[in-house]
Design a protein around this motif. Sequence first.
Motif, short mmCIF file in Angstrom:
data_model
loop_
_atom_site.label_atom_id
_atom_site.label_comp_id
_atom_site.label_asym_id
_atom_site.label_seq_id
_atom_site.Cartn_x
_atom_site.Cartn_y
_atom_site.Cartn_z
N THR A 1 0.35 -0.99 0.10
CA THR A 1 -0.08 -0.27 -0.09
C THR A 1 0.65 1.55 -0.27
OG1 THR A 1 -0.03 -0.11 2.57
CG2 THR A 1 -1.85 -1.27 1.41
N ASP A 2 0.93 2.19 -0.90
CA ASP A 2 1.23 3.56 -0.55
C ASP A 2 0.16 5.09 -1.12
OD1 ASP A 2 2.22 5.62 -1.50
OD2 ASP A 2 2.78 5.47 -3.36
N GLY A 3 0.31 4.73 0.82
CA GLY A 3 -1.29 5.41 1.05
C GLY A 3 -2.25 4.83 1.46
N TYR B 1 8.52 3.33 -7.56
CA TYR B 1 9.19 2.53 -6.59
C TYR B 1 10.78 1.56 -6.71
CZ TYR B 1 4.56 4.08 -5.64
OH TYR B 1 3.19 4.35 -5.77
N LYS C 1 -0.48 -0.94 -4.43
CA LYS C 1 0.47 -0.69 -5.80
C LYS C 1 1.17 -2.26 -5.76
CE LYS C 1 0.33 3.42 -6.35
NZ LYS C 1 0.09 4.27 -7.72
N VAL D 1 7.99 4.56 1.30
CA VAL D 1 6.53 3.44 1.36
C VAL D 1 6.73 2.08 1.87
CG1 VAL D 1 4.84 2.63 -0.27
CG2 VAL D 1 6.91 4.20 -1.05
N LEU D 2 7.57 1.64 1.82
CA LEU D 2 7.01 -0.28 3.24
C LEU D 2 8.50 -0.85 3.10
CD1 LEU D 2 5.65 -2.57 3.13
CD2 LEU D 2 6.54 -4.12 1.72
N ARG E 1 9.75 5.45 -2.94
CA ARG E 1 9.13 6.31 -3.84
C ARG E 1 9.88 7.31 -4.42
NH1 ARG E 1 6.12 9.50 -1.69
NH2 ARG E 1 4.21 7.92 -0.96
N GLN F 1 8.25 10.03 5.18
CA GLN F 1 7.12 10.20 4.24
C GLN F 1 8.04 9.51 2.65
OE1 GLN F 1 4.45 10.48 4.27
NE2 GLN F 1 4.97 11.41 6.87
#
Length: 177
Positions: A98-100, A130, A104, A150-151, A125, A147
């Motif tokens: 998940t991105d936000g 990615y 994805k 992403v993961l 990101r 931020q």
Amino acid sequence: MSSLQEQLLKAGMVDQNKAKKIQQEKRKAAKSAPKGHAQADENKERVKRAQAEKVERDRELNRQQQAASEKKAIQAQIVQLIRMNRLERGGDIPYQFTDGRKIKKVYVSAKLQDELTRGQLAIARLDGKYELLPAAAARKIMQRDEQAIVLLNEKSQTAVDEDDPYAAYQIPDDLMW
């Protein structure tokens, strides 16, 4: 109508010499008192206040410019760290994350998928794409800006709930969602 001085002279209460002496004293007092002294003080105060306000505005503007330049420098460091540490991600296994609020997908090899799930690799990101990074580099980036990553799966020691009816069942490693 004549002045008070002339009336006193006519009445004979004051003589001519005394009247001249009083006039001279008035002129001396008028000359010795600076003209517009109160107005000059007001102007000085206004100038001092204006200078103090300008100094404060300049300080605030300088702080804002310095904060903006620091932010730019941090972003440049993040981009450099991602570009230096990114890994090639060839493969045909889809890895979803998940991105936000969006899900994805990136295609990775089985080895990369395993490393991602175990928290040895992270996803960052960069320019709308990615990139895969080692976890150590991702932690350095997270110190600067969380931020950007992403993961990053963390190894957590989750306590098993005693009332969980599925506690005895293990989650298979090849489970895809």
